[in-house]
Design a protein around this motif. Structure first.
Motif, PDB file in Angstrom:
ATOM      1  N   PHE A   1      -3.363  -6.324   2.592  1.00 46.60           N
ATOM      2  CA  PHE A   1      -2.410  -7.105   1.817  1.00 46.60           C
ATOM      3  C   PHE A   1      -1.569  -8.048   2.675  1.00 46.60           C
TER       4      PHE A   1
ATOM      5  N   THR B   1      -1.658 -11.752   1.733  1.00 45.29           N
ATOM      6  CA  THR B   1      -1.449 -12.053   0.319  1.00 45.29           C
ATOM      7  C   THR B   1       0.051 -12.082   0.031  1.00 45.29           C
TER       8      THR B   1
ATOM      9  N   VAL C   1       1.323 -10.489  -2.346  1.00 46.54           N
ATOM     10  CA  VAL C   1       1.594  -9.241  -3.053  1.00 46.54           C
ATOM     11  C   VAL C   1       2.157  -8.208  -2.091  1.00 46.54           C
TER      12      VAL C   1
ATOM     13  N   GLU D   1      -6.457  -3.701  -4.771  1.00 46.98           N
ATOM     14  CA  GLU D   1      -6.966  -4.949  -4.197  1.00 46.98           C
ATOM     15  C   GLU D   1      -7.445  -5.917  -5.273  1.00 46.98           C
TER      16      GLU D   1
ATOM     17  N   CYS E   1      -6.128  -6.039  -8.330  1.00 47.73           N
ATOM     18  CA  CYS E   1      -4.881  -6.525  -8.924  1.00 47.73           C
ATOM     19  C   CYS E   1      -4.255  -7.619  -8.068  1.00 47.73           C
ATOM     20  N   ALA E   2      -4.297  -7.442  -6.752  1.00 50.82           N
ATOM     21  CA  ALA E   2      -3.641  -8.382  -5.840  1.00 50.82           C
ATOM     22  C   ALA E   2      -4.281  -9.759  -5.864  1.00 50.82           C
TER      23      ALA E   2
ATOM     24  N   GLU F   1       3.485  -6.892  -6.943  1.00 48.98           N
ATOM     25  CA  GLU F   1       3.420  -5.693  -6.097  1.00 48.98           C
ATOM     26  C   GLU F   1       2.434  -4.686  -6.679  1.00 48.98           C
ATOM     27  N   VAL F   2       1.944  -3.821  -5.791  1.00 47.30           N
ATOM     28  CA  VAL F   2       0.989  -2.783  -6.184  1.00 47.30           C
ATOM     29  C   VAL F   2       1.499  -1.418  -5.744  1.00 47.30           C
TER      30      VAL F   2
END
Length: 370
Positions: free
Chosen positions: A36, A39, A41, A227, A229-230, A237-238
């Motif tokens: 991440f 990214t 995110v 991943e 979702c990101a 955020e995850v």
């Protein structure tokens, strides 16, 4: 009475014992953060898996922005240990929970909660008004799991407008957890269905912003979908949690993305027949809600619980050679099938490296289910 200490050999531990491979766990953290890093995110790991302030601090040191917990009682444990930026991901309903939340907010104002009903919102607001406290909330959306959550779109907008009428509640985001997709084995199918869920989540967030609501947080995702979702524009955020240690259910779905870093160590206590061995790890040591745990290094050997304190290892005639390799007193390690529910059965993490006990961490939030 023997008390394990750092520096002791792994072989000196009594069983059943919950063993963490320190190196593999550190590699899992580094691997997730690297995925991440490039990214926009952010990572807010879910501590319902680890239930440990020690692990929360290690995750914060690795660069996560804050943490999730499932219940108020977990938040109490983590806040007491200095973890301030917490999102409670389950609805808080009932006077005892609301009272505990208010008491917690007096000392830890950065705590956030999710809501999905006018009833829950009204009760929270009334208690906060009496206490003269303010609380940031996220609307939980049902993105397909059909558990908690208001329907995306107009229902969410109506709930946002209701929150706006409460002077002590402040809407800052939305949560949509696609838990029903975490263990889908086919990557294409998991990806397709996750994108459908993300469309519902982010479209609703955009609708709320258009209506004038300051939606800063769009939070979602678990170890199996984070991943995916990101990659969806609008997710901020995850919430992965199981990646820390993994289990066979996630491994079978995802492949070798993260290492299995936690095992339950047991001892063979009886060999009553040529194709059966008894270990000292039963239902009080290994959860079976996601299937049977996997014995390490014993291909063809299967496990089943034989009560609270006992487990059975068994094999067919073609695997009979395994019988010759087992003796009373042998140590057998298991990969849990479901890491969350197995960890909640144990008081202690025994962190080992190269066969030596490196640290002992209490599972401080064990049993914190209120």
């Amino acid at each position: 009475m023997y008390q394990p200490r750092p520096g002791d050999l792994l072989a000196s531990l009594d069983t059943p014992a919950m063993i963490v491979d320190g190196q593999l766990m550190e590699e899992n953290i580094a691997r997730l953060m690297a995925r991440f890093r490039e990214t926009p995110v952010r990572v807010r790991p879910h501590l319902k898996t680890a239930k440990s302030p020690e692990l929360a601090h290690r995750l914060l040191a690795a660069g996560v922005i804050g943490c999730c917990v499932a219940k108020v009682s977990e938040a109490e444990v983590m806040a007491l240990a200095g973890i301030e930026d917490l999102l409670i991901t389950s609805e808080i309903v009932g006077p005892p929970k609301v009272t505990r939340l208010v008491n917690l907010l007096r000392r830890h104002p950065r705590i956030k909660v999710v809501v999905d009903s006018q009833v829950g919102i009204q009760v929270l607001s009334a208690a906060l008004e009496v206490a003269d406290l303010h609380l940031n909330v996220l609307i939980e959306l049902n993105v397909g799991q059909n558990r908690c959550g208001v329907a995306p779109g107009e229902d969410a907008l109506a709930l946002a407008q209701y929150i706006a009428s409460m002077s002590h509640l402040h809407l800052i985001g939305v949560q949509g957890y696609e838990g029903h997709l975490q263990h889908i084995h086919d990557l294409q199918e998991r990806t397709r269905r996750c994108r459908e869920a993300m469309h519902l989540l982010t479209t609703t967030a955009a609708q709320l912003r258009t209506a004038g609501f300051p939606i800063e947080i769009v939070t979602t995702g678990g170890t199996g979908t984070a991943e995916i979702c990101a990659q969806w524009e609008g997710v901020t955020e995850v919430q992965p949690g199981s990646f820390l240690f993994m289990d066979t259910d996630y491994r079978n779905a995802l492949g070798p993305v993260y290492a299995n870093a936690l095992t339950i160590l047991s001892t063979v206590i009886s060999l009553p027949s040529p194709n059966r061995a008894i270990v000292d790890a039963g239902l009080k040591s290994l959860s079976i809600d996601s299937g049977m745990p996997e014995p390490l290094g014993l291909p063809g050997v299967q496990y089943q619980p034989a009560g609270d304190e006992h487990g059975v290892l068994f094999w067919d005639k073609q695997t009979n050679a395994a019988r010759l390799q087992l003796a009373i007193g042998d140590r057998i390690a298991f990969y849990p099938s479901h890491i969350d529910t197995t960890i909640n059965l144990h008081d202690t993490y025994y962190v080992c490296r190269n066969g030596v006990l490196e640290a002992i961490w209490p599972v401080t939030a064990r049993g914190k289910v209120q």
